[in-house]
Motif scaffolding. Sequence first.
Motif, PDB file in Angstrom:
ATOM      1  N   ARG A  73      36.574 -22.144 -15.507  1.00  0.00           N
ATOM      2  CA  ARG A  73      35.734 -21.285 -16.323  1.00  0.00           C
ATOM      3  C   ARG A  73      36.535 -20.167 -17.008  1.00  0.00           C
ATOM      4  N   GLU A  74      37.496 -19.576 -16.270  1.00  0.00           N
ATOM      5  CA  GLU A  74      38.202 -18.425 -16.841  1.00  0.00           C
ATOM      6  C   GLU A  74      39.056 -18.815 -18.057  1.00  0.00           C
ATOM      7  N   GLU A  75      39.336 -20.091 -18.184  1.00  0.00           N
ATOM      8  CA  GLU A  75      40.145 -20.517 -19.328  1.00  0.00           C
ATOM      9  C   GLU A  75      39.408 -20.330 -20.652  1.00  0.00           C
ATOM     10  N   LEU A  76      38.088 -20.246 -20.577  1.00  0.00           N
ATOM     11  CA  LEU A  76      37.276 -20.042 -21.774  1.00  0.00           C
ATOM     12  C   LEU A  76      37.640 -18.753 -22.497  1.00  0.00           C
ATOM     13  N   GLU A  77      38.048 -17.762 -21.721  1.00  0.00           N
ATOM     14  CA  GLU A  77      38.273 -16.432 -22.272  1.00  0.00           C
ATOM     15  C   GLU A  77      39.625 -16.290 -22.972  1.00  0.00           C
ATOM     16  N   ARG A  78      40.510 -17.242 -22.741  1.00  0.00           N
ATOM     17  CA  ARG A  78      41.875 -17.038 -23.246  1.00  0.00           C
ATOM     18  C   ARG A  78      42.016 -17.410 -24.716  1.00  0.00           C
ATOM     19  N   ASP A  79      43.032 -16.832 -25.315  1.00  0.00           N
ATOM     20  CA  ASP A  79      43.282 -17.035 -26.735  1.00  0.00           C
ATOM     21  C   ASP A  79      44.730 -17.504 -26.897  1.00  0.00           C
TER      22      ASP A  79
END
Lengths: 356, 314
Positions: free
Chosen positions: B306-312
């Motif tokens: 899930r936390e990968e969604l936030e990365r750019d």
Amino acid sequence: MQAKILKTENLQAWLDKLASYGEVYAPVKGKDTSSFERVNAGVMPDFSIRTDVPPKGLIFRQAEKILAYTVGEDGLEIKRAGEEISNRIIFGIRPCDSRAFDILDAALLNPYASEYSYSVMRERTVLITLACNEPGQTCFCTTVDGSPAGKVGNVWIIDLGDRYYVEALSPSGEQVVMLGEGLFMDATEDDKLLVQHKERELFKAVSRFPAPTVGDLNRIFDDEDFWKRLADKCLSCGMCTFLCPTCHCYEIKDEGNPKSGDRYRIWDSCMFSNFTLAAGGHNPRVEHWKRLRQRMMHKFSYFIENSGVIGCVGCGRCIRSCPVAFDVREFLRDAALVCTATVGSIDGLLDRDRTA
Amino acid sequence: MEKLEVKLREKAAELLEKGEVSMVIGWGESWSPAKATPVFARGKDAASKLVFNSFCFNNLAVYLPRFAERVAIFTKPCEAGSIVSLLAEGKLSRDNLHIIGVACRGVVDPIKLKTRTGNLEELAGARVEGDFIAAKKNEEEIRLPLTEVVLEKCLNCSDYDENFFDTVIGKANHLQATPTPRVPEDADAAWWRKFWMKEFERCTRCYACREACPACYCRDSCSAQSHREKWTGTKQGPEEALMFHALRAMHVAGRCIECGACERACPMSIPLTLLHSQVGKAVEKLFSFRVGERADAPPPLQTFKREELERDAS
């Protein structure tokens, strides 16, 4: 037409005059690869190179639009493509590449299924063949019935150092030589003798080796071990077929929708698995060794049986550019060896590991 | 003969003789001294044909999924990552492999060598002498510093984990030099587009890049050639080629070790590693994942956190 002599310094002038006949293509060295390109201002030909890419695609294009269709109020309309092709000259083509077009003719212009756009392209193209004064390490034209000095195409020229010897081999050849009228002198008897001598010398310059016969190959067709080991390192990519001046297999693909679209004839490769994928999912050549066997058998057996000529001109491109250094000469030597061996020693030969 | 080569042949012969493996995959001589060729040694005699030098540029891991039996494979340490990656994806069984790492001094880039010497075909007796490549061309001696003709990755070569190998031959002794950048530092999307449209004009779609790639194991089921869904068009041209290469780059993202086998296989010398290193950088940034490091970690694009969604990635 009498054979001619063209002084080296007049070559460019002849090339310039040829432009009045049509588009002129010649070997050009690119940044990373060399190929036949249209020569006009700014693009200099380099006749010293044997090109990485053969000129096959200039006549037998990789993707050829063969027709366009539209469905309008008056029903279906089909328009044949390919009429807009201009005259062209391929200048400085080597005898192997030039002869490759004769082989393509046998396959694509046969009376039962003549290939329309190829026939138009072929008709409008003049081949000016340049004898190969510096055959390379991977060249083996003499083993497959060719010669670096082979007289093929419409005009044949050979570099004699300070001058070219020029011989027209067909009416269209005579026509393009005539375009350079005034630039040529008649060849003398001495010139002709020198050329004959050079022809013999060049033929000897390319080493010949024993190759298997059609019968030999047909006999080892079922020898799975032989083919599997041969194919050990083959990656089954289509490089060898796409850089081959004689490979000509194609498929037909449509692009469009029910209202309008185009039909293309595009190169295919027997090295690809879906080349033989049939409806229902059946595929007779799933394993890559069977595909390699097909390519070898087609060139050195089936094509001879069908058309009477070897399907390979010995240009060496498949050897030079292969990512895993597969050497078709090695195949020919091995196949010949296996076939000439007495029955008892065949097993011994097959156990020999292949390294090149 | 090089001491390394003696050891290499001894090891191969030993493995074959003891019956530990049915085959040893390595490199041998080809028609050109400047180009090695893959060798599949099934008997002791064939083991004597194995070589190792700076012209062994094939990544042999590509062959491994073909074999069900236990085989030994020689690998340059940097390309061991390909085997790690295949293990991580369950494409190979570690028990079926005897992996022999060979210390490498750097591998010659055939494109660089061609640029420096002209036609590779005319190079006679090419060999490595110390830190130079020596060869003859038309009776003229050629001597080039290794640092100028090796692959870009060889100039950034790092130490490796010897524990991964079953056998290690030779001692790490890699080159160190600063590679000349092939791409301007401020290259933006527009620059790249222009660059690739020019490069892909040469692409013939022979798929040598794909077939030479150990990560591209879909082989005969590649979506680029699907008869059903048309992901790439029929027409030839840079747009269609770009579509195929972009598709391939995305499919090997997080699995590509940037070995450069694709680039070296390309008959048109298209600099494909530039494309894959761009994607590789993005993967590393997005997922903090380095390909080929751990055989027990699945590739990031085959998992979801899930936390990968936030990365750019930018």
